[in-house]
Design an enzyme around this catalytic site. Structure first.
Site, PDB file in Angstrom:
ATOM      1  CG  HIS A   8      43.645  44.852  32.436  1.00 20.35           C
ATOM      2  ND1 HIS A   8      42.609  45.365  31.694  1.00 20.35           N
ATOM      3  CD2 HIS A   8      43.075  44.325  33.545  1.00 20.35           C
ATOM      4  CE1 HIS A   8      41.474  45.140  32.333  1.00 20.35           C
ATOM      5  NE2 HIS A   8      41.734  44.520  33.460  1.00 20.35           N
ATOM      6  N   GLY A  55      44.491  41.388  40.867  1.00 20.07           N
ATOM      7  CA  GLY A  55      43.122  41.607  40.392  1.00 20.07           C
ATOM      8  C   GLY A  55      42.298  40.340  40.254  1.00 20.07           C
ATOM      9  CG  ASP A  60      40.262  44.044  39.770  1.00 21.28           C
ATOM     10  OD1 ASP A  60      41.281  44.745  39.912  1.00 21.28           O
ATOM     11  OD2 ASP A  60      40.075  43.320  38.774  1.00 21.28           O
ATOM     12  CG  ASP A  80      44.375  45.113  26.647  1.00 20.95           C
ATOM     13  OD1 ASP A  80      43.743  45.639  25.715  1.00 20.95           O
ATOM     14  OD2 ASP A  80      45.197  44.195  26.485  1.00 20.95           O
ATOM     15  CG  HIS A  87      39.597  39.743  36.793  1.00 20.53           C
ATOM     16  ND1 HIS A  87      40.552  39.484  35.841  1.00 20.53           N
ATOM     17  CD2 HIS A  87      39.893  40.950  37.301  1.00 20.53           C
ATOM     18  CE1 HIS A  87      41.369  40.515  35.769  1.00 20.53           C
ATOM     19  NE2 HIS A  87      40.991  41.415  36.649  1.00 20.53           N
ATOM     20  CG  ASP A  90      35.737  40.197  40.133  1.00 25.59           C
ATOM     21  OD1 ASP A  90      34.573  39.997  40.517  1.00 25.59           O
ATOM     22  OD2 ASP A  90      36.646  39.351  40.216  1.00 25.59           O
ATOM     23  NE  ARG A  96      27.298  47.572  39.303  1.00 25.02           N
ATOM     24  CZ  ARG A  96      27.741  46.505  38.646  1.00 25.02           C
ATOM     25  NH1 ARG A  96      27.767  46.494  37.330  1.00 25.02           N
ATOM     26  NH2 ARG A  96      28.142  45.426  39.286  1.00 25.02           N
TER      27      ARG A  96
END
Length: 140
Positions: A8, A55, A60, A80, A87, A90, A96
């Site tokens: 980030h 991203g 991402d 962060d 997003h 995402d 996950r």
């Protein structure tokens, strides 16, 4: 190993400094990064890497797709947690997917230090066992 690098905005400097510090270890691996993060790493090091989109513009998700295809072995994602990200879904999906496919994930400098030490010792060699095919990510 195929290693993804994401950061980030407020963490980009940290990731760049991390990549400089471990350039000697990371140079022997295939590196991938999202847009601006990749540009910053390439400007600060001699590490070759493949850049995906930014991203928020799908980078991402592109890395997530490579994880789902079992083409990523390690992810450095300096995030962060105190700043809302537009997003966020995402980001959560990528995290996950790392869990689903047992891809080691560092979301901060401390965990990244542990994982790069494991990489240097060869402790992540078990990732080779999960691959029954070429690990070079597809041209996205």
């Amino acid at each position: 190993m195929n290693i993804a690098c994401i950061a980030h905005d407020t963490k980009k400097d940290d990731l760049v400094q991390f990549m400089i510090a471990y350039e000697h270890l990371l140079k022997d691996h295939c590196l991938f990064a999202t847009g601006t993060t990749g540009t910053r790493i390439m400007e600060a090091t001699s590490l070759p890497l493949t850049r995906f989109k930014s991203g928020p513009l799908g980078g991402d998700q592109q890395i997530g797709a490579e994880i789902a295809e079992n083409n990523m072995d390690l992810v450095f994602f300096f995030r962060d947690p105190l700043t809302a990200q537009p997003h966020e879904p995402d980001i959560n999906a990528l995290i996950r997917l790392c869990d689903v496919y047992s891809v080691p994930l560092a979301t901060n400098m401390a965990t990244a230090e542990v994982l790069v030490a494991a990489l240097a010792r060869g402790d992540l060699g078990w990732r080779d066992l999960v691959h029954g095919k070429s690990r070079k990510p597809s041209d996205s």
